[in-house]
Design a protein around this motif. Structure first.
Motif, PDB file in Angstrom:
ATOM      1  N   ALA A   1     -11.057   3.475   2.443  1.00 53.60           N
ATOM      2  CA  ALA A   1      -9.716   2.871   2.565  1.00 53.60           C
ATOM      3  C   ALA A   1      -8.614   4.114   2.487  1.00 53.60           C
ATOM      4  CB  ALA A   1      -9.509   1.926   1.313  1.00 53.60           C
ATOM      5  N   ARG A   2      -7.661   4.159   3.399  1.00 56.23           N
ATOM      6  CA  ARG A   2      -6.919   5.033   3.438  1.00 56.23           C
ATOM      7  C   ARG A   2      -5.807   5.015   2.282  1.00 56.23           C
ATOM      8  NH1 ARG A   2      -4.275   6.205   9.053  1.00 56.23           N
ATOM      9  NH2 ARG A   2      -3.804   3.873   9.075  1.00 56.23           N
ATOM     10  N   HIS A   3      -5.315   3.753   1.974  1.00 59.53           N
ATOM     11  CA  HIS A   3      -4.058   3.460   1.243  1.00 59.53           C
ATOM     12  C   HIS A   3      -2.829   4.424   1.754  1.00 59.53           C
ATOM     13  CE1 HIS A   3      -6.636   1.361  -1.722  1.00 59.53           C
ATOM     14  NE2 HIS A   3      -7.464   2.251  -1.811  1.00 59.53           N
ATOM     15  N   ALA A   4      -2.607   4.352   2.940  1.00 59.32           N
ATOM     16  CA  ALA A   4      -1.593   5.094   3.480  1.00 59.32           C
ATOM     17  C   ALA A   4      -0.114   4.823   2.969  1.00 59.32           C
ATOM     18  CB  ALA A   4      -1.489   4.857   5.147  1.00 59.32           C
ATOM     19  N   ALA A   5       0.532   5.870   2.959  1.00 64.28           N
ATOM     20  CA  ALA A   5       1.989   6.044   2.345  1.00 64.28           C
ATOM     21  C   ALA A   5       2.797   4.705   2.941  1.00 64.28           C
ATOM     22  CB  ALA A   5       2.591   7.247   2.577  1.00 64.28           C
ATOM     23  N   ALA A   6       2.738   4.751   4.046  1.00 68.09           N
ATOM     24  CA  ALA A   6       3.590   3.514   4.398  1.00 68.09           C
ATOM     25  C   ALA A   6       3.100   2.308   3.945  1.00 68.09           C
ATOM     26  CB  ALA A   6       3.741   3.448   6.139  1.00 68.09           C
ATOM     27  N   GLU A   7       1.479   2.132   4.034  1.00 67.08           N
ATOM     28  CA  GLU A   7       1.112   0.763   3.604  1.00 67.08           C
ATOM     29  C   GLU A   7       1.427   0.647   2.183  1.00 67.08           C
ATOM     30  OE1 GLU A   7       0.097  -1.672   5.394  1.00 67.08           O
ATOM     31  OE2 GLU A   7      -0.509  -0.959   6.983  1.00 67.08           O
ATOM     32  N   VAL A   8       1.458   1.456   1.217  1.00 67.60           N
ATOM     33  CA  VAL A   8       1.483   1.610  -0.202  1.00 67.60           C
ATOM     34  C   VAL A   8       3.213   1.279  -0.266  1.00 67.60           C
ATOM     35  CG1 VAL A   8       1.952   2.997  -2.205  1.00 67.60           C
ATOM     36  CG2 VAL A   8      -0.055   2.963  -0.877  1.00 67.60           C
TER      37      VAL A   8
ATOM     38  N   ALA B   1      -3.074  -0.585  -9.670  1.00 61.91           N
ATOM     39  CA  ALA B   1      -4.121  -1.508  -9.303  1.00 61.91           C
ATOM     40  C   ALA B   1      -3.716  -2.601  -8.480  1.00 61.91           C
ATOM     41  CB  ALA B   1      -4.726  -2.004 -10.809  1.00 61.91           C
ATOM     42  N   GLU B   2      -2.439  -3.256  -8.778  1.00 66.04           N
ATOM     43  CA  GLU B   2      -1.939  -3.954  -7.866  1.00 66.04           C
ATOM     44  C   GLU B   2      -1.703  -3.729  -6.504  1.00 66.04           C
ATOM     45  OE1 GLU B   2      -1.257  -7.121  -8.099  1.00 66.04           O
ATOM     46  OE2 GLU B   2      -1.562  -7.618 -10.429  1.00 66.04           O
ATOM     47  N   VAL B   3      -1.249  -2.528  -6.453  1.00 61.80           N
ATOM     48  CA  VAL B   3      -1.023  -1.762  -4.985  1.00 61.80           C
ATOM     49  C   VAL B   3      -2.253  -1.654  -4.098  1.00 61.80           C
ATOM     50  CG1 VAL B   3      -0.079   0.007  -3.647  1.00 61.80           C
ATOM     51  CG2 VAL B   3       1.370  -0.928  -5.751  1.00 61.80           C
ATOM     52  N   MET B   4      -3.312  -1.256  -5.008  1.00 61.94           N
ATOM     53  CA  MET B   4      -4.561  -1.057  -4.523  1.00 61.94           C
ATOM     54  C   MET B   4      -5.209  -2.296  -3.906  1.00 61.94           C
ATOM     55  SD  MET B   4      -8.149   0.513  -6.526  1.00 61.94           S
ATOM     56  CE  MET B   4      -8.007  -1.014  -7.538  1.00 61.94           C
ATOM     57  N   ALA B   5      -5.119  -3.061  -4.656  1.00 58.45           N
ATOM     58  CA  ALA B   5      -5.760  -4.579  -4.221  1.00 58.45           C
ATOM     59  C   ALA B   5      -4.866  -5.009  -2.757  1.00 58.45           C
ATOM     60  CB  ALA B   5      -5.636  -5.558  -5.109  1.00 58.45           C
ATOM     61  N   ALA B   6      -3.723  -4.680  -2.581  1.00 61.26           N
ATOM     62  CA  ALA B   6      -2.915  -5.134  -1.678  1.00 61.26           C
ATOM     63  C   ALA B   6      -3.173  -4.383  -0.465  1.00 61.26           C
ATOM     64  CB  ALA B   6      -1.502  -5.086  -2.009  1.00 61.26           C
TER      65      ALA B   6
ATOM     66  N   SER C   1       5.109  -0.540   1.505  1.00 65.77           N
ATOM     67  CA  SER C   1       5.443  -1.969   2.056  1.00 65.77           C
ATOM     68  C   SER C   1       4.778  -2.870   0.885  1.00 65.77           C
ATOM     69  CB  SER C   1       4.628  -2.121   3.380  1.00 65.77           C
ATOM     70  OG  SER C   1       4.806  -3.522   3.760  1.00 65.77           O
ATOM     71  N   ALA C   2       3.506  -2.591   0.482  1.00 70.30           N
ATOM     72  CA  ALA C   2       3.019  -3.333  -0.431  1.00 70.30           C
ATOM     73  C   ALA C   2       3.973  -3.579  -1.622  1.00 70.30           C
ATOM     74  CB  ALA C   2       1.305  -2.814  -0.934  1.00 70.30           C
ATOM     75  N   LYS C   3       4.347  -2.280  -2.235  1.00 70.36           N
ATOM     76  CA  LYS C   3       5.266  -2.371  -3.314  1.00 70.36           C
ATOM     77  C   LYS C   3       6.600  -3.091  -3.250  1.00 70.36           C
ATOM     78  CE  LYS C   3       6.279   1.862  -4.522  1.00 70.36           C
ATOM     79  NZ  LYS C   3       6.464   3.254  -4.589  1.00 70.36           N
ATOM     80  N   GLY C   4       7.180  -3.208  -2.168  1.00 69.40           N
ATOM     81  CA  GLY C   4       8.261  -4.000  -1.737  1.00 69.40           C
ATOM     82  C   GLY C   4       7.970  -5.506  -1.970  1.00 69.40           C
ATOM     83  N   ARG C   5       6.548  -6.092  -1.191  1.00 68.21           N
ATOM     84  CA  ARG C   5       6.195  -7.382  -1.097  1.00 68.21           C
ATOM     85  C   ARG C   5       5.794  -7.742  -2.591  1.00 68.21           C
ATOM     86  NH1 ARG C   5       2.959  -5.538   3.102  1.00 68.21           N
ATOM     87  NH2 ARG C   5       1.235  -5.748   1.659  1.00 68.21           N
ATOM     88  N   LEU C   6       5.250  -6.858  -3.407  1.00 67.03           N
ATOM     89  CA  LEU C   6       4.636  -7.194  -4.730  1.00 67.03           C
ATOM     90  C   LEU C   6       5.933  -7.180  -5.788  1.00 67.03           C
ATOM     91  CD1 LEU C   6       1.598  -4.802  -5.030  1.00 67.03           C
ATOM     92  CD2 LEU C   6       1.625  -7.303  -5.131  1.00 67.03           C
TER      93      LEU C   6
ATOM     94  N   ARG D   1      -6.226  -2.514   4.391  1.00 69.46           N
ATOM     95  CA  ARG D   1      -5.119  -2.320   5.386  1.00 69.46           C
ATOM     96  C   ARG D   1      -5.353  -1.020   6.217  1.00 69.46           C
ATOM     97  NH1 ARG D   1      -2.130  -6.276   7.069  1.00 69.46           N
ATOM     98  NH2 ARG D   1      -0.439  -4.615   7.306  1.00 69.46           N
ATOM     99  N   GLY D   2      -6.561  -0.758   6.488  1.00 69.83           N
ATOM    100  CA  GLY D   2      -6.952   0.218   7.071  1.00 69.83           C
ATOM    101  C   GLY D   2      -7.953   1.417   6.759  1.00 69.83           C
TER     102      GLY D   2
END
Length: 482
Positions: free
Chosen positions: A169-176, A105-110, A178-183, A114-115
């Motif tokens: 919302a795509r929740h593309a693998a690259a975006e996921v 859910a945290e990653v989904m919000a982030a 990247s978001a995991k690292g930031r979070l 994002r596209g």
């Protein structure tokens, strides 16, 4: 033709001497007419009366259209054209079950904004920038909140971007990734802060580490989240039933509702009503010392069960809380911060834990003053419950609460935020105006009764987080479990 240059005015020596000679006379005249503040405050008949503070007028809600669309989405449009902007607040129930879903859910919000399949995040950002609109997604313990604003002409574009993100919302693998690292980095930083360490310790002590009150994912679990899990969670959790969209600003309510209905007609699903999420109440019990070796500061955190906002006591208890520690003129602030200097921050407030309200008392203190600060907090609890409460203290708290209520509804942004929060609490929009009016009529005796009922010192439990080697001897004398 060049204009002639102005020549400076020449003064004779006699003229200059005459002006200098007249200066003391002018100064003497000015001094004879000058009066000090003390002189102005008095007249021949005595001190000037101090004007009465103007009464606070009841707040009147602007015109509002409140409707539920066929898919279950509740839409509230408020016309408040104080500026040519519109504020948007979309609140969607988001209650992930289990540690893995919480992390997803945290990653989904982030990654929600994002596209989409139709355009990447750069194109989305460009659409918003061209119209002067903004849109952000933020997850809270129970909700996914989408917060936006737009000029009058940019609202249609903002609504389209919002609808596209919810639908595609795509929740593309690259975006996921990247978001995991930031979070993960943000979680590590946040968890190193004393305030958060204290909240974690309180959760483990007061709620026996119940999973229902855990709101931050573990970094190891976060690292295992996949793009497929995020997309699946989006489809299952983000549904219109139980969601609410609040729009406040320079808009036509009926036309805006029709536009929202057309853009979200595809959006279906969700339960008709959300069951309240209750967590175990922090029962009465001892305060526990949680060791933080080498800490030069300590965090005192005390909690007790609180009422629902619909409880008849809530207005009176709100005033009692302000008198105790809820604002800058409260007893706690005056005693342990301003007078004795035992704490550099102290507060008393209502705190939401899912759908359960609790009373929270906090103080941050230097290690050497921690025991003294805890002792004074307990003394103030006893003094509050034994009463009586002076009328002046109750009236000061009442004026503060009514003033803050007016401020919280004054702008488009604060009105939109508070309307959205009120719906999230399961309350009707008119609660924003009904509650302050109820507070106006609360009697001092009711405030005293609410204080006795809810601020009973024996109802509190909590933690003190600090250096055990220094704190243990004095805190043990106060009954703290070491």
């Amino acid at each position: 033709m060049t204009a002639p240059t102005p020549q400076p005015t020449r003064r004779s020596a006699a003229q200059s001497t005459h002006g200098a000679a007249a200066l003391p006379t002018r100064l003497a005249a000015a001094q004879s007419t000058h009066r000090s503040a003390a002189q102005i405050a008095r007249t021949a008949r005595g001190p000037r009366p101090v004007p009465e503070v103007a009464g606070q007028q009841p707040y009147r809600m602007p015109p509002m259209l409140d409707t539920v669309l066929p898919n279950g989405l509740r839409v509230i449009c408020v016309r408040q054209p104080s500026t040519s902007m519109t504020e948007l607040r979309l609140r969607i129930p988001c209650l992930p079950r289990g540690p893995q879903a919480l992390a997803a859910a945290e990653v989904m919000a982030a990654t929600l904004l994002r596209g989409t399949t139709a355009r990447d995040h750069r194109e989305t950002d460009s659409v918003l920038a061209r119209t002067g609109a903004t849109l952000d997604a933020v997850r809270s313990p129970m909700w996914l909140n989408l917060i936006g604003s737009a000029p009058r002409d940019g609202l249609p574009a903002l609504l389209r971007v919002l609808a596209d993100a919810l639908a595609d919302a795509r929740h593309a693998a690259a975006e996921v990734e990247s978001a995991k690292g930031r979070l993960a980095e943000r979680i590590r930083v946040v968890r190193s802060q004393p305030q958060v360490i204290a909240q974690e310790a309180l959760r483990k002590h007061g709620y026996r580490d119940d999973p229902a009150v855990r709101d931050t994912p573990e970094p190891a679990v976060l690292a295992a989240v996949t793009a497929a899990e995020v997309a699946a969670l989006h489809r299952s959790l983000l549904t219109p039933a139980g969601s609410s969209l609040v729009l406040v600003g320079d808009l036509d309510p009926e036309r805006t509702v029709a536009e929202v209905a057309a853009l979200t007609s595809w959006w279906q699903g969700g339960a008709a009503g959300r069951e309240p999420v209750r967590v175990p109440l922090p029962g009465p019990g001892p305060v526990r010392l949680v060791d933080r070796p080498g800490a030069v500061q300590s965090q005192i955190r005390l909690v007790a069960p609180g009422p629902d906002r619909t409880d008849p006591d809530f207005g009176a208890l709100s005033l009692a809380n302000l008198v105790f520690g809820g604002y800058f003129s409260s007893r706690l602030v005056t005693n342990i911060r301003e007078t004795k200097g035992y704490a550099y921050r102290t507060d008393s407030r209502f705190e939401d834990v899912k759908d359960t309200l609790r009373l929270a008392v906090e103080a941050d203190s230097a290690t050497g003053y921690t025991a003294a600060a805890l002792r004074e907090i307990r003394s103030e609890l006893v003094r509050l419950t034994e009463g009586p409460l002076p009328e002046a203290e109750v009236e000061s708290a009442r004026r503060f609460l009514l003033g803050m209520s007016m401020i919280s509804l004054a702008s488009q942004a604060t009105l939109a935020t508070n309307l959205s929060s009120t719906l999230g609490f399961g309350l009707p929009p008119q609660w924003l105006t009904d509650f302050p009016e109820a507070v106006r009529t609360v009697r001092r005796e009711e405030v005293e009764a609410a204080a006795r009922r809810w601020f009973d010192p024996g109802a509190f439990t909590g933690v003190v987080v600090g250096d055990r080697t220094v704190l243990a001897p004095e805190l043990a004398e106060l009954g703290v479990v070491v």
